[in-house]
Each structure stands twice: as C-alpha cells, then as structure tokens.
Design a protein around this motif. Structure first.
Motif, PDB file in Angstrom:
ATOM      1  N   ASP A  81       0.774  -1.459  -0.141  1.00 38.06           N
ATOM      2  CA  ASP A  81       0.004   0.376  -0.425  1.00 38.06           C
ATOM      3  C   ASP A  81       1.012   1.641  -0.239  1.00 38.06           C
ATOM      4  O   ASP A  81      -0.055   2.338  -0.379  1.00 38.06           O
ATOM      5  N   GLY A  82       1.861   1.244   0.119  1.00 37.20           N
ATOM      6  CA  GLY A  82       3.170   2.358   0.830  1.00 37.20           C
ATOM      7  C   GLY A  82       3.518   2.355  -1.194  1.00 37.20           C
ATOM      8  O   GLY A  82       5.068   3.137  -0.901  1.00 37.20           O
ATOM      9  N   ASN A  83       3.189   1.678  -1.817  1.00 34.28           N
ATOM     10  CA  ASN A  83       3.652   2.214  -3.655  1.00 34.28           C
ATOM     11  C   ASN A  83       3.485   3.855  -3.618  1.00 34.28           C
ATOM     12  O   ASN A  83       4.129   4.440  -4.842  1.00 34.28           O
ATOM     13  N   GLU A  84       2.548   3.997  -3.529  1.00 31.93           N
ATOM     14  CA  GLU A  84       2.007   5.838  -3.586  1.00 31.93           C
ATOM     15  C   GLU A  84       2.555   6.548  -2.539  1.00 31.93           C
ATOM     16  O   GLU A  84       2.367   7.939  -3.489  1.00 31.93           O
ATOM     17  N   ALA A  85       2.567   6.179  -1.960  1.00 32.01           N
ATOM     18  CA  ALA A  85       3.805   7.321  -0.339  1.00 32.01           C
ATOM     19  C   ALA A  85       5.047   6.971  -2.048  1.00 32.01           C
ATOM     20  O   ALA A  85       5.684   8.388  -1.612  1.00 32.01           O
ATOM     21  N   ALA A  86       5.406   6.128  -1.907  1.00 29.59           N
ATOM     22  CA  ALA A  86       6.864   6.560  -2.874  1.00 29.59           C
ATOM     23  C   ALA A  86       6.935   7.086  -4.382  1.00 29.59           C
ATOM     24  O   ALA A  86       7.248   7.560  -4.311  1.00 29.59           O
ATOM     25  N   VAL A  87       6.207   6.805  -4.851  1.00 31.86           N
ATOM     26  CA  VAL A  87       5.773   8.395  -5.756  1.00 31.86           C
ATOM     27  C   VAL A  87       5.483   8.865  -5.387  1.00 31.86           C
ATOM     28  O   VAL A  87       6.111  10.373  -6.108  1.00 31.86           O
ATOM     29  N   VAL A  88       4.976  10.230  -4.770  1.00 35.68           N
ATOM     30  CA  VAL A  88       4.516  10.906  -4.184  1.00 35.68           C
ATOM     31  C   VAL A  88       6.064  11.326  -3.356  1.00 35.68           C
ATOM     32  O   VAL A  88       6.289  12.859  -3.378  1.00 35.68           O
ATOM     33  N   LEU A  89       6.833  10.940  -2.494  1.00 36.05           N
ATOM     34  CA  LEU A  89       7.694  11.515  -1.983  1.00 36.05           C
ATOM     35  C   LEU A  89       9.665  11.714  -2.286  1.00 36.05           C
ATOM     36  O   LEU A  89      10.713  11.919  -1.955  1.00 36.05           O
ATOM     37  N   LEU A  90      10.090   9.778  -3.250  1.00 36.44           N
ATOM     38  CA  LEU A  90      10.766   9.828  -3.228  1.00 36.44           C
ATOM     39  C   LEU A  90      11.568  11.353  -3.952  1.00 36.44           C
ATOM     40  O   LEU A  90      12.634  11.383  -4.085  1.00 36.44           O
ATOM     41  N   PRO A  91      10.913  11.143  -5.044  1.00 38.29           N
ATOM     42  CA  PRO A  91      11.208  13.000  -5.650  1.00 38.29           C
ATOM     43  C   PRO A  91      11.644  14.219  -4.700  1.00 38.29           C
ATOM     44  O   PRO A  91      12.425  15.049  -5.959  1.00 38.29           O
ATOM     45  N   SER A  92      10.597  14.271  -3.697  1.00 37.56           N
ATOM     46  CA  SER A  92      11.841  15.392  -2.866  1.00 37.56           C
ATOM     47  C   SER A  92      12.751  14.629  -2.234  1.00 37.56           C
ATOM     48  O   SER A  92      13.233  15.847  -1.546  1.00 37.56           O
ATOM     49  N   ASN A  93      13.745  13.864  -2.581  1.00 36.32           N
ATOM     50  CA  ASN A  93      14.698  13.655  -1.734  1.00 36.32           C
ATOM     51  C   ASN A  93      14.101  13.014  -0.585  1.00 36.32           C
ATOM     52  O   ASN A  93      14.740  12.957   0.461  1.00 36.32           O
ATOM     53  N   ILE A  94      12.908  12.192  -0.576  1.00 31.10           N
ATOM     54  CA  ILE A  94      12.740  11.660   1.192  1.00 31.10           C
ATOM     55  C   ILE A  94      12.534  10.469   0.914  1.00 31.10           C
ATOM     56  O   ILE A  94      11.558   9.828  -0.220  1.00 31.10           O
ATOM     57  N   THR A  95      13.277   9.562   2.045  1.00 34.99           N
ATOM     58  CA  THR A  95      12.753   8.124   1.718  1.00 34.99           C
ATOM     59  C   THR A  95      11.968   7.481   2.244  1.00 34.99           C
ATOM     60  O   THR A  95      11.145   8.690   2.888  1.00 34.99           O
ATOM     61  N   VAL A  96      11.299   6.312   2.127  1.00 35.24           N
ATOM     62  CA  VAL A  96      10.236   5.577   2.361  1.00 35.24           C
ATOM     63  C   VAL A  96      10.468   4.165   2.578  1.00 35.24           C
ATOM     64  O   VAL A  96      10.918   3.359   1.907  1.00 35.24           O
ATOM     65  N   PHE A  97       9.479   4.643   4.228  1.00 35.56           N
ATOM     66  CA  PHE A  97       9.829   2.468   4.411  1.00 35.56           C
ATOM     67  C   PHE A  97       8.448   2.100   4.783  1.00 35.56           C
ATOM     68  O   PHE A  97       7.280   2.112   5.388  1.00 35.56           O
ATOM     69  N   THR A  98       8.480   1.063   4.137  1.00 38.31           N
ATOM     70  CA  THR A  98       7.177   0.464   4.598  1.00 38.31           C
ATOM     71  C   THR A  98       7.823  -0.769   5.366  1.00 38.31           C
ATOM     72  O   THR A  98       7.758  -1.578   4.529  1.00 38.31           O
TER      73      THR A  98
END
Length: 493
Positions: A81-98
């Motif tokens: 479910d965190g795939n969308e969070a990766a799309v939103v945040l990764l381009p801002s140089n924010i890593t995502v942990f699911t």
C-alpha cells in the motif's frame, strides 16, 4: 455472529502477495532518477518477524543524510500500500520505509490489534532507522489502523517530525457501536453492549489487548508534533466525524482535508500534493543534486535539454527546423527552408532559434493594433492544459507558480515581460505558449492611431499567420518535453 464480529476486529482478511509482483522493482527509475528497494527483516518484542522494504536513491549519498517517512498500512493492508507514498515522496529526496505489521501481510503473527501492538512494531522500525546514520529526521504516514498506530506512537515519541493521519478512528468502542447500525444488525442497544463486553473478554484472551484502551481522544491532547488529517466524505466504515473529534482535541499544529470518496477509494491528486508539501516543509530534505536533475529541469529549463532526457530527438530537431523556417520566411519570402545540422547540440540550436525575437515583436505589436473581432482572436484562449500538464507531485513543487502562468489570463510572467522590453527571446519564453504573452499597450497619439487604421489590412494577415505558426511550433516543443515525464505506477493489493 459474535465470532464473525470478533474476527472482523482482530482477524480481518489477510493480504497475500508476491513482493516481486506488487512492490517496486529492486532497481527502478522515477521522474528521471534511479532508486532501489532494499528488503530487510526486523524482529519485534513479541518475537515476530516483520517484513520490511526501504526505498532509497541509487546511489545513496554518503555525506548527506536523508529524511524518511514510514508508511503504516490499514488492518487488511500490507507494505504494498506504500507504493503511492514512494511516488509522492521519493522525487523530493525523502526516503520511504514500508513494512507489514505483525499479523498482516507476510509478517509473523496471527492477529491484528488495530494499533495497540502495532505501535510496538512501529517503535522497532523507528529504532532501526535511528541507528542508520544515513537517515536524518523521521515522519509517519498512516491510513486507517496505521493512522491510529502513528498517533499512539507519536504521543510517546515527541522526536517524530510530523504525521499524516488518514481516516483514523477516535474510539474503538464507539466505532463498534456505529458499525452495528451501519451493517443493520437489528438488536436492542443494551443487547449490543452486552455482546461488546463479551467480545472484549474474548479479544483480551486471544489478541492480548483491551479494546477500551484504543482511544485516540485521550492521547491527542498529549501529542504536539505537526499533523495533517485526511478523511473521505463518504466513508461509511470510519465516518468523518472521527477525524473531526481527534482534530479538535489535538494539541500540535494541525490541518484537516476532506475529499470525495469512501474508506478504501484512491485519494485525489490534490490530497497527495498537500501531503508532499507537508512533509517537504517539516522534513527539510536536501536539494536534488545537479548531477541527477529532476523532471522540473527537464521540461522547464530548455537550456539544459539533452537527448538523455528521454525525448524524441528527431521530433525535437524537426520542431527547431520549423522555428528556423518561420524566421527565414519573415526575413525573406523567397528563401527556401534552411537545412538543420544534426551535429549541433540541442542547446546550440535553441540559441540560434532565439534570434527569432525580431520577428515576434513586430507581430505582437501588429496584433495589438487589431480591433473588434480580430483583436479578440489574439487574446489568451484555453489550450486544454489540464489534459497535458503533469501531476503536481513533490518533484515540481517549485514550478507551481510557473505552471499556473501557462494558462493564466493575469499579468504575464516577469521574465517574459523583461525579454520583450529588451527585444530578446530567452529560452524560457520558448517553453511558454506565445498566446499567453500579453504586451503592454503603448500610449499612441491620435495621429499614430489614424496611421494605424489607414494601414492596409492585407499586410496583417501574413504576419499574423506566421505568428500563429510560430506559436504552434512552440506549443509542440513544450508538449514534446512534457509527455515524457509521466511515471508508471505498480498495482497495490
């Protein structure tokens, strides 16, 4: 029926998935940058193994720590479910942990606790990230059960930078009483309360937690980090007033967003935009290095265009040749279309085409002298930019003002006005449709106006046609660049 309701609370349908099928690939590209998925396992205090994934830039900068947002899924969800969070945040140089909570997805455990034990799982993840020197500050993004988990943990750990709470319930007991009405279980109220007390004892025995302890209204006044609340207007499972109650009692900086949809519907783009801005402001990620330019630079800064940007090189040369043709037509009506050398770089060709300003200025001035229907045709017209503009995700945050100016009827951008006043054509102007450039009306004397009116109308038409042709070519150039920045997204369970 009571057993079904108990399983509805502590044993909802469990998500079963294949990581290689439903998660981002181990190495993938998003908005022109390369990222990687790092899978790992953590063990919680109860001895359960948690399956986790960390999305990071590839390569990860060694000397610059990056912020991280932990995505917490719902009661029937998983880390996919965190795939969308990766799309939103990764381009801002924010890593995502699911990760999969205990009792969910591929992690160990037989039951979920709707946030009570899940906050201990979240504590293990936060401790792991704290030990990683390449991670700076941490934010939380939770949905449904994950939102309650984030709120319960945030009350215990004030070092969390901020939280996004999507569809959290205020009190589990009240939620269970509401669901009786939602699912039209025709029983007297006192009978339902007796049944809930029986369920309470069974759940304590099986899942080792008390449903009366899950009360977000009690912890909200003790939580002070910034929070963004979100809730769907047509949510029948957890009704919107639950977020309203938590929002009213929350002690920290807060904001709430309501949107169309239900509990499980996909969230609208403007909600993801708000989430992106929220985390960008509270986490302060480092700027993207120039070595890996983001998509903002690729479709706004024409001077930095390279073939590696992923566009059709042949089409781009064709458009530039067309611009040069218009320039040649304006200089001499008998000249043949000039050839274009493919040995030149795109930057050099754009610099050559920039000299067409001498053609544009008299056309614009001539258009301003038209009156009646002719003049109205030269004003700004809708160009369907809603179908062509990219999503306003975090990677083009700084371009919002510039995006809005492309279809605006207000005052023209300052850079375009400056270029016009100096009789120069900058590369930024080439990225903007010419029909959106408004020139200032000059004060003309009566004699000059009379001369303009007496001027033959036959000379206006060819110049106007050349202007529209140049305008269309400029629009093609912009669309050629924009259409290549759409990222592809994977399915979630």
């Amino acid at each position: 029926m009571i057993d079904q309701f108990i399983n509805f609370v502590i044993r909802p349908p469990r998500a079963e998935y294949s990581p290689d099928q439903y998660l981002w690939e181990s190495d993938f590209t998003l908005a022109g940058r390369k990222y990687k998925r790092q899978d790992l396992e953590l063990r919680n205090q109860r001895g359960h193994t948690l399956q986790c994934s960390h999305y990071l830039p590839s390569p990860l900068p060694e000397d610059t720590p990056l912020p991280c947002v932990i995505y917490c899924h719902g009661n029937s969800g998983c880390r996919a479910d965190g795939n969308e969070a990766a799309v939103v945040l990764l381009p801002s140089n924010i890593t995502v942990f699911t990760f999969d909570f205990s009792g969910s997805g591929l992690s160990d455990g037989a039951y979920v606790s709707l946030g009570w034990h899940e906050k201990d799982d979240l504590k293990v993840v936060v401790s792991y990230l704290r030990s990683n020197k390449q991670i700076s500050c941490i934010g939380l993004w939770g949905r449904s059960m994950g939102a309650v988990t984030s709120l319960l943990y945030g009350a215990e750990d004030p070092s969390i930078a901020g939280m996004v709470l999507d569809s959290a319930f205020s009190n589990l007991f009240d939620l269970m009483m509401e669901l009786v009405d939602v699912y039209k279980i025709r029983l007297p109220k006192f009978t339902v309360k007796v049944a809930v007390q029986f369920m309470r004892r069974v759940i304590q025995k099986k899942a080792k937690f008390d449903i009366m302890d899950l009360n977000c209204i009690q912890v909200a006044p003790k939580t002070f980090m910034p929070a963004l609340f979100g809730h769907a207007n047509d949510d029948k499972f957890i009704q919107p007033h639950h977020s309203d109650l938590i929002y009213q009692s929350y002690a920290g900086d807060k904001n709430i967003i309501k949107f169309d949809g239900d509990h499980n519907s996909s969230r609208p783009q403007f909600y993801y935009d708000s989430v992106s801005i929220f985390f960008y402001n509270i986490l302060n990620p480092p700027q993207v290095s120039s070595a890996s330019s983001n998509k903002l630079e690729k479709y706004y800064d024409l001077g930095d265009l390279k073939v590696r940007a992923g566009m059709d090189e042949g089409l781009l040369y064709e458009i530039i040749a067309g611009l040069q043709t218009v320039d040649a037509d304006a200089a001499s009506s008998s000249s043949a279309p000039p050839g274009i050398s493919t040995t030149k770089s795109v930057t050099e060709l754009l610099s050559d085409v920039a000299q067409v300003t001498g053609v544009i200025d008299p056309m614009v001035n001539q258009a301003n002298t038209l009156d009646g229907d002719d003049a109205s045709e030269m004003q700004d017209k809708p160009i369907g930019q809603n179908e062509e503009c990219c999503s306003y995700t975090s990677s083009n945050r700084e371009s919002w003002g510039r995006c809005s100016s492309l279809g605006s009827n207000d005052e023209p951008p300052s850079d375009c006005t400056l270029a016009y006043s100096n009789r120069e054509m900058t590369l930024e102007v080439l990225a903007t449709p010419f029909r959106n450039i408004k020139c200032k009306q000059t004060d003309l004397t009566k004699e000059e106006k009379m001369k303009k009116k007496k001027a033959p109308t036959d000379s206006k038409k060819p110049k106007r046609d050349k202007f529209e042709k140049l305008e269309a070519l400029s629009q093609r150039l912009r669309l050629c660049i924009l259409k290549r920045v759409n990222h592809r997204r994977h399915r979630s369970s």
